[in-house]
Design an enzyme around this catalytic site. Structure first.
Site, PDB file in Angstrom:
ATOM      1  N   THR A 148       2.151  -5.431 -10.148  1.00  0.00           N
ATOM      2  CA  THR A 148       0.728  -4.934 -10.139  1.00  0.00           C
ATOM      3  C   THR A 148       0.141  -4.972 -11.672  1.00  0.00           C
ATOM      4  O   THR A 148       0.771  -4.052 -12.255  1.00  0.00           O
ATOM      5  CB  THR A 148       0.526  -3.759  -9.289  1.00  0.00           C
ATOM      6  N   GLY A 167     -10.243  -7.757   2.045  1.00  0.00           N
ATOM      7  CA  GLY A 167     -11.256  -8.297   2.758  1.00  0.00           C
ATOM      8  C   GLY A 167     -11.372  -9.136   4.099  1.00  0.00           C
ATOM      9  O   GLY A 167     -11.799  -9.435   4.751  1.00  0.00           O
ATOM     10  N   THR A 182       0.898  -1.099   0.161  1.00  0.00           N
ATOM     11  CA  THR A 182       0.103   0.024  -0.028  1.00  0.00           C
ATOM     12  C   THR A 182       1.072   1.304  -0.135  1.00  0.00           C
ATOM     13  O   THR A 182       2.200   1.076   0.449  1.00  0.00           O
ATOM     14  CB  THR A 182      -0.936   0.122   1.339  1.00  0.00           C
ATOM     15  N   ARG A 239     -10.408  -0.736  -5.245  1.00  0.00           N
ATOM     16  CA  ARG A 239      -9.975   0.565  -5.620  1.00  0.00           C
ATOM     17  C   ARG A 239     -10.083   0.987  -7.304  1.00  0.00           C
ATOM     18  O   ARG A 239      -9.628   1.872  -7.714  1.00  0.00           O
ATOM     19  CB  ARG A 239      -8.733   0.912  -5.241  1.00  0.00           C
ATOM     20  N   SER A 296       5.776  -1.013  -1.436  1.00  0.00           N
ATOM     21  CA  SER A 296       5.147  -0.531  -2.708  1.00  0.00           C
ATOM     22  C   SER A 296       6.107   0.370  -3.383  1.00  0.00           C
ATOM     23  O   SER A 296       7.160   1.030  -3.018  1.00  0.00           O
ATOM     24  CB  SER A 296       3.948   0.329  -1.937  1.00  0.00           C
ATOM     25  N   TYR A 312       5.018  -0.872 -10.176  1.00  0.00           N
ATOM     26  CA  TYR A 312       4.389  -0.377 -11.142  1.00  0.00           C
ATOM     27  C   TYR A 312       5.505  -0.088 -12.346  1.00  0.00           C
ATOM     28  O   TYR A 312       6.315   0.433 -12.087  1.00  0.00           O
ATOM     29  CB  TYR A 312       3.718   0.785 -10.935  1.00  0.00           C
ATOM     30  N   GLN A 361       6.967  -4.426  -4.724  1.00  0.00           N
ATOM     31  CA  GLN A 361       5.917  -4.180  -5.468  1.00  0.00           C
ATOM     32  C   GLN A 361       6.039  -3.221  -6.701  1.00  0.00           C
ATOM     33  O   GLN A 361       6.510  -2.159  -6.320  1.00  0.00           O
ATOM     34  CB  GLN A 361       4.558  -4.016  -4.980  1.00  0.00           C
ATOM     35  N   HIS A 385      -7.352  -4.830  -5.969  1.00  0.00           N
ATOM     36  CA  HIS A 385      -6.812  -3.539  -5.272  1.00  0.00           C
ATOM     37  C   HIS A 385      -7.662  -2.987  -4.324  1.00  0.00           C
ATOM     38  O   HIS A 385      -7.673  -1.858  -4.365  1.00  0.00           O
ATOM     39  CB  HIS A 385      -6.584  -2.585  -6.585  1.00  0.00           C
ATOM     40  N   LYS A 417       0.181  -9.650  -9.471  1.00  0.00           N
ATOM     41  CA  LYS A 417      -0.587  -9.304  -8.535  1.00  0.00           C
ATOM     42  C   LYS A 417      -1.971  -8.450  -9.341  1.00  0.00           C
ATOM     43  O   LYS A 417      -1.778  -7.543 -10.261  1.00  0.00           O
ATOM     44  CB  LYS A 417      -0.152  -8.285  -7.573  1.00  0.00           C
TER      45      LYS A 417
END
Length: 348
Positions: free
Chosen positions: A156, A276, A78, A246, A106, A130, A128, A243, A219
């Site tokens: 991701t 969750g 996150t 989101r 992240s 991007y 993680q 995500h 992911k």
């Protein structure tokens, strides 16, 4: 006040975080249907507990990509942890190491990879990623992570564009001036548009493979078709994720998508899930349906907001105790005994 369960930390964070920070962490896309469904879907799964089994000695350890962790809960990637606690991701890394579990740092950290690494030497960390339009910046991040001892790369896949989060739009969300995306400073001056690269495809996994020897985990997978493609493209793991609700609203809850992905993969790669998870019994349900490990996102931030590293350890400890108790009450003495026979989907 006694912090007894994860919802106590949620209530604390909502009360004490600045509204703009709380809204950012809590936001889902559009109507927040998927965000809320991630939690509700767990409530539709019922246990089939077995009785008179010796649970006097419990073993809740597991391994992910060959590394042992104390129990099957890690910390999901996150962004912007300094919005929750001044030490930000350094506190997150220390808490994960103290609890002997995995922290996925992240790209959008408010501490550098070097600071995160130095804060908790020897901790189990994945990075993680991007992929950005500025491919050189992404390439440099991968090489820095590998050099610093991060043990896997988590790509991701579900963010070609950022989902519409209404409260962030209303609040005009942006990082406070004293916070920076530390790992990307100087990378985006030439970008007049979103720095994210929406042209990324499965072929870019081969590009990543050319940059690093680290195992690659993807992911954001929610379908059997993409799970099969992930295996075909040589990844070592899949995180079933939407995500946190989101991105695309009204997609499947992750625990529901997990079943489809696990069936498609047929044991060829490890499968994890996030989204969750609020109780130790949720962890047990996810493992029964085929997840090797779960990752928590928002609850980790609530723990940071409460007492930084100590608060996050409290969150993890509560989940650990609840997981151990749920396992015992369901008749499992070790993680290896958990399987689909333990659960059924409610007919309600």
């Amino acid at each position: 006040m006694a912090m007894v369960c994860l919802s106590d930390f949620e209530a604390y964070a909502k009360k004490y975080l600045p509204k703009i920070a709380w809204d950012y962490f809590a936001a889902g896309a559009d109507d927040c249907t998927t965000r809320d469904e991630n939690i509700l879907a767990y409530k539709r799964i019922r246990f089939r507990p077995r009785m008179l089994r010796d649970v006097s000695v419990m073993d809740i350890r597991t391994k992910i990509l060959g590394s042992e962790i104390s129990f099957p809960v890690g910390i999901a990637p996150t962004g912007f942890h300094q919005l929750a606690w001044p030490d930000g991701e350094k506190s997150t890394a220390r808490a994960a190491r103290a609890m002997n579990t995995c922290y996925i740092a992240s790209t959008y950290s408010t501490c550098t990879l070097e600071e995160i690494s130095a804060a908790a030497p020897g901790g189990l960390r994945w990075f993680q990623l991007y992929i950005h339009r500025n491919r050189v910046a992404s390439q440099q991040l991968v090489r820095r992570a590998e050099a610093l001892g991060f043990r896997a790369l988590v790509l991701t896949a579900d963010l070609p564009y950022t989902g519409k989060r209404r409260d962030d739009v209303r609040n005009g969300f942006r990082l406070p001036p004293h916070m920076k995306l530390k790992n990307l400073e100087g990378a985006f001056e030439v970008c007049k548009m979103s720095p994210l690269d929406p042209s990324v495809t499965w072929n870019d996994i081969y590009w990543l493979r050319s940059l690093t020897r680290l195992p690659i985990i993807i992911k954001g997978i929610l379908t059997r078709e993409d799970a099969e493609l992930a295996v075909r493209h040589g990844v070592q793991g899949i995180i079933v994720s939407n995500h946190g609700g989101r991105q695309l609203d009204e997609g499947p809850a992750t625990i529901d998508a997990l079943v489809e992905v696990v069936e498609a993969v047929r044991g060829r790669v490890e499968v994890y899930v996030d989204g969750g998870i609020r109780k130790g019994s949720d962890v047990l349900k996810a493992l029964a349906l085929g997840a090797k490990c779960v990752f928590i996102g928002r609850p980790a931030l609530w723990g940071l907001a409460y007492k930084g590293e100590e608060g996050l350890q409290d969150v993890l400890r509560i989940l650990q105790d609840e997981f151990r108790l749920s396992m015992a009450l369901a008749g499992c003495a070790s993680v290896s005994e958990i399987g689909p026979h333990l659960v059924q989907f409610s007919k309600l």
